[in-house]
Design a protein around this motif. Structure first.
Motif, PDB file in Angstrom:
ATOM      1  N   GLY A  68       0.800  -1.221   0.000  1.00 41.37           N
ATOM      2  CA  GLY A  68       0.000   0.000   0.000  1.00 41.37           C
ATOM      3  C   GLY A  68       0.830   1.265   0.000  1.00 41.37           C
ATOM      4  O   GLY A  68       0.477   2.258  -0.636  1.00 41.37           O
ATOM      5  N   HIS A  69       1.964   1.230   0.707  1.00 42.55           N
ATOM      6  CA  HIS A  69       2.812   2.433   0.781  1.00 42.55           C
ATOM      7  C   HIS A  69       3.361   2.835  -0.586  1.00 42.55           C
ATOM      8  O   HIS A  69       3.733   3.993  -0.786  1.00 42.55           O
ATOM      9  N   LEU A  70       3.365   1.909  -1.521  1.00 40.17           N
ATOM     10  CA  LEU A  70       3.832   2.250  -2.865  1.00 40.17           C
ATOM     11  C   LEU A  70       2.837   3.170  -3.580  1.00 40.17           C
ATOM     12  O   LEU A  70       3.176   3.769  -4.595  1.00 40.17           O
ATOM     13  N   GLN A  71       1.641   3.276  -3.028  1.00 41.12           N
ATOM     14  CA  GLN A  71       0.614   4.144  -3.597  1.00 41.12           C
ATOM     15  C   GLN A  71       0.532   5.495  -2.895  1.00 41.12           C
ATOM     16  O   GLN A  71      -0.266   6.350  -3.269  1.00 41.12           O
ATOM     17  N   PHE A  72       1.357   5.716  -1.854  1.00 39.59           N
ATOM     18  CA  PHE A  72       1.298   6.956  -1.093  1.00 39.59           C
ATOM     19  C   PHE A  72       1.573   8.179  -1.954  1.00 39.59           C
ATOM     20  O   PHE A  72       1.106   9.270  -1.648  1.00 39.59           O
ATOM     21  N   LEU A 111      -6.430  -8.989  -7.207  1.00 41.39           N
ATOM     22  CA  LEU A 111      -7.630  -8.152  -7.230  1.00 41.39           C
ATOM     23  C   LEU A 111      -7.326  -6.729  -6.778  1.00 41.39           C
ATOM     24  O   LEU A 111      -7.778  -5.760  -7.401  1.00 41.39           O
ATOM     25  N   VAL A 112      -6.544  -6.587  -5.709  1.00 42.16           N
ATOM     26  CA  VAL A 112      -6.199  -5.250  -5.213  1.00 42.16           C
ATOM     27  C   VAL A 112      -5.330  -4.512  -6.230  1.00 42.16           C
ATOM     28  O   VAL A 112      -5.554  -3.332  -6.511  1.00 42.16           O
ATOM     29  N   THR A 113      -4.352  -5.198  -6.796  1.00 37.81           N
ATOM     30  CA  THR A 113      -3.449  -4.555  -7.757  1.00 37.81           C
ATOM     31  C   THR A 113      -4.188  -4.078  -9.002  1.00 37.81           C
ATOM     32  O   THR A 113      -3.983  -2.964  -9.471  1.00 37.81           O
ATOM     33  N   VAL A 114      -5.076  -4.928  -9.520  1.00 37.07           N
ATOM     34  CA  VAL A 114      -5.776  -4.597 -10.765  1.00 37.07           C
ATOM     35  C   VAL A 114      -6.917  -3.613 -10.536  1.00 37.07           C
ATOM     36  O   VAL A 114      -7.085  -2.661 -11.303  1.00 37.07           O
ATOM     37  N   TYR A 115      -7.696  -3.803  -9.462  1.00 38.14           N
ATOM     38  CA  TYR A 115      -8.916  -3.002  -9.294  1.00 38.14           C
ATOM     39  C   TYR A 115      -8.826  -1.859  -8.290  1.00 38.14           C
ATOM     40  O   TYR A 115      -9.608  -0.920  -8.372  1.00 38.14           O
ATOM     41  N   VAL A 116      -7.890  -1.917  -7.349  1.00 39.33           N
ATOM     42  CA  VAL A 116      -7.765  -0.833  -6.371  1.00 39.33           C
ATOM     43  C   VAL A 116      -6.565   0.053  -6.724  1.00 39.33           C
ATOM     44  O   VAL A 116      -6.709   1.253  -6.915  1.00 39.33           O
ATOM     45  N   PHE A 117      -5.377  -0.544  -6.804  1.00 37.47           N
ATOM     46  CA  PHE A 117      -4.186   0.234  -7.145  1.00 37.47           C
ATOM     47  C   PHE A 117      -4.198   0.660  -8.608  1.00 37.47           C
ATOM     48  O   PHE A 117      -3.698   1.710  -8.954  1.00 37.47           O
ATOM     49  N   ARG A 118      -4.737  -0.195  -9.457  1.00 34.90           N
ATOM     50  CA  ARG A 118      -4.809   0.061 -10.903  1.00 34.90           C
ATOM     51  C   ARG A 118      -3.437   0.352 -11.505  1.00 34.90           C
ATOM     52  O   ARG A 118      -3.280   1.230 -12.349  1.00 34.90           O
ATOM     53  N   THR A 119      -2.443  -0.417 -11.057  1.00 33.72           N
ATOM     54  CA  THR A 119      -1.081  -0.196 -11.542  1.00 33.72           C
ATOM     55  C   THR A 119      -0.618  -1.264 -12.524  1.00 33.72           C
ATOM     56  O   THR A 119       0.394  -1.082 -13.186  1.00 33.72           O
ATOM     57  N   GLU A 120      -1.329  -2.353 -12.594  1.00 35.83           N
ATOM     58  CA  GLU A 120      -0.917  -3.468 -13.447  1.00 35.83           C
ATOM     59  C   GLU A 120      -2.127  -3.974 -14.226  1.00 35.83           C
ATOM     60  O   GLU A 120      -3.260  -3.797 -13.814  1.00 35.83           O
ATOM     61  N   LYS A 121      -1.838  -4.636 -15.315  1.00 33.90           N
ATOM     62  CA  LYS A 121      -2.875  -5.310 -16.098  1.00 33.90           C
ATOM     63  C   LYS A 121      -2.650  -6.809 -15.978  1.00 33.90           C
ATOM     64  O   LYS A 121      -1.508  -7.275 -15.983  1.00 33.90           O
ATOM     65  N   LEU A 122      -3.724  -7.545 -15.878  1.00 39.75           N
ATOM     66  CA  LEU A 122      -3.643  -8.995 -15.808  1.00 39.75           C
ATOM     67  C   LEU A 122      -3.357  -9.525 -17.207  1.00 39.75           C
ATOM     68  O   LEU A 122      -4.067  -9.209 -18.156  1.00 39.75           O
ATOM     69  N   ALA A 123      -2.293 -10.300 -17.350  1.00 38.23           N
ATOM     70  CA  ALA A 123      -1.868 -10.793 -18.655  1.00 38.23           C
ATOM     71  C   ALA A 123      -1.975 -12.315 -18.708  1.00 38.23           C
ATOM     72  O   ALA A 123      -2.153 -12.976 -17.686  1.00 38.23           O
ATOM     73  N   TRP A 124      -1.805 -12.864 -19.896  1.00 36.96           N
ATOM     74  CA  TRP A 124      -1.944 -14.301 -20.092  1.00 36.96           C
ATOM     75  C   TRP A 124      -0.940 -15.090 -19.256  1.00 36.96           C
ATOM     76  O   TRP A 124      -1.269 -16.149 -18.732  1.00 36.96           O
ATOM     77  N   ASN A 125       0.285 -14.572 -19.108  1.00 37.34           N
ATOM     78  CA  ASN A 125       1.287 -15.307 -18.344  1.00 37.34           C
ATOM     79  C   ASN A 125       0.930 -15.377 -16.855  1.00 37.34           C
ATOM     80  O   ASN A 125       1.260 -16.349 -16.183  1.00 37.34           O
ATOM     81  N   HIS A 126       0.235 -14.352 -16.352  1.00 34.61           N
ATOM     82  CA  HIS A 126      -0.250 -14.407 -14.977  1.00 34.61           C
ATOM     83  C   HIS A 126      -1.276 -15.534 -14.832  1.00 34.61           C
ATOM     84  O   HIS A 126      -1.250 -16.290 -13.865  1.00 34.61           O
ATOM     85  N   LEU A 127      -2.162 -15.616 -15.807  1.00 37.79           N
ATOM     86  CA  LEU A 127      -3.200 -16.660 -15.761  1.00 37.79           C
ATOM     87  C   LEU A 127      -2.582 -18.057 -15.851  1.00 37.79           C
ATOM     88  O   LEU A 127      -3.036 -18.980 -15.162  1.00 37.79           O
ATOM     89  N   VAL A 128      -1.546 -18.209 -16.653  1.00 36.42           N
ATOM     90  CA  VAL A 128      -0.849 -19.503 -16.739  1.00 36.42           C
ATOM     91  C   VAL A 128      -0.223 -19.829 -15.380  1.00 36.42           C
ATOM     92  O   VAL A 128      -0.337 -20.956 -14.883  1.00 36.42           O
ATOM     93  N   GLY A 129       0.418 -18.849 -14.774  1.00 37.76           N
ATOM     94  CA  GLY A 129       1.011 -19.052 -13.449  1.00 37.76           C
ATOM     95  C   GLY A 129      -0.026 -19.431 -12.417  1.00 37.76           C
ATOM     96  O   GLY A 129       0.191 -20.328 -11.593  1.00 37.76           O
ATOM     97  N   PHE A 130      -1.186 -18.764 -12.453  1.00 33.87           N
ATOM     98  CA  PHE A 130      -2.260 -19.091 -11.518  1.00 33.87           C
ATOM     99  C   PHE A 130      -2.778 -20.501 -11.769  1.00 33.87           C
ATOM    100  O   PHE A 130      -3.105 -21.233 -10.838  1.00 33.87           O
ATOM    101  N   GLY A 131      -2.849 -20.880 -13.034  1.00 35.73           N
ATOM    102  CA  GLY A 131      -3.264 -22.241 -13.361  1.00 35.73           C
ATOM    103  C   GLY A 131      -2.308 -23.272 -12.775  1.00 35.73           C
ATOM    104  O   GLY A 131      -2.742 -24.320 -12.276  1.00 35.73           O
ATOM    105  N   LEU A 132      -1.020 -22.959 -12.817  1.00 34.10           N
ATOM    106  CA  LEU A 132      -0.041 -23.864 -12.216  1.00 34.10           C
ATOM    107  C   LEU A 132      -0.191 -23.927 -10.704  1.00 34.10           C
ATOM    108  O   LEU A 132       0.014 -24.977 -10.088  1.00 34.10           O
ATOM    109  N   LEU A 133      -0.581 -22.813 -10.105  1.00 34.13           N
ATOM    110  CA  LEU A 133      -0.858 -22.834  -8.662  1.00 34.13           C
ATOM    111  C   LEU A 133      -2.060 -23.719  -8.340  1.00 34.13           C
ATOM    112  O   LEU A 133      -2.067 -24.426  -7.335  1.00 34.13           O
ATOM    113  N   ILE A 134      -3.058 -23.664  -9.190  1.00 32.15           N
ATOM    114  CA  ILE A 134      -4.219 -24.539  -8.990  1.00 32.15           C
ATOM    115  C   ILE A 134      -3.783 -25.997  -9.092  1.00 32.15           C
ATOM    116  O   ILE A 134      -4.234 -26.848  -8.315  1.00 32.15           O
TER     117      ILE A 134
END
Length: 123
Positions: free
Chosen positions: A23-27, A90-113
């Motif tokens: 959060g402090h990165l958004q100060f 969710l916080v990064t994309v919708y609250v901080f709005r500093t990053e976009k969710l990309a395909w490689n993130h989704l692949v990584g999340f799939g591997l976590l699943i």
């Protein structure tokens, strides 16, 4: 019911954790907080981390198998990591709005699943 309480408490804990750690990165976007020094930022983060622990400790106590909960230690940690990454995303994309969710993130999340599958699978 302990399963639901554990997941809810872990989600709340991770919400506070995300704001304490990042959060402090958004100060710089908030008037009055832009010129805070490192010590001030650390103290604010510690204050938020206190609430993280208020939810994290009961979640683990309620959820742990030896206390009547449904999860082993490995399962609790795996669950916490998946919830942590979900809340962070969710916080990064919708609250901080500093990053976009990309395909490689989704692949990584799939591997976590997939990791969750292997941890929770009774062999």
């Amino acid at each position: 019911m302990k399963l639901l309480y554990t997941i809810l408490l872990l989600a709340l804990s991770n919400l506070f954790m995300t704001f304490a750690w990042y959060g402090h990165l958004q100060f710089k976007k908030i008037a009055g907080l832009q010129k805070l020094g490192l010590v001030s930022v650390i103290l604010i983060s510690w204050g938020l981390a206190f609430f993280e622990y208020i939810f994290q400790v009961p979640a683990n106590k309620i959820g742990y198998r030896d206390n009547g909960g449904p999860f082993s230690l490995f399962e609790l940690k795996t669950l916490q990591e998946v919830i942590s990454l979900t809340v962070f995303t969710l916080v990064t994309v919708y609250v901080f709005r500093t990053e976009k969710l990309a395909w490689n993130h989704l692949v990584g999340f799939g591997l976590l699943i997939l990791a969750v599958f292997f941890v929770f699978k009774k062999w």
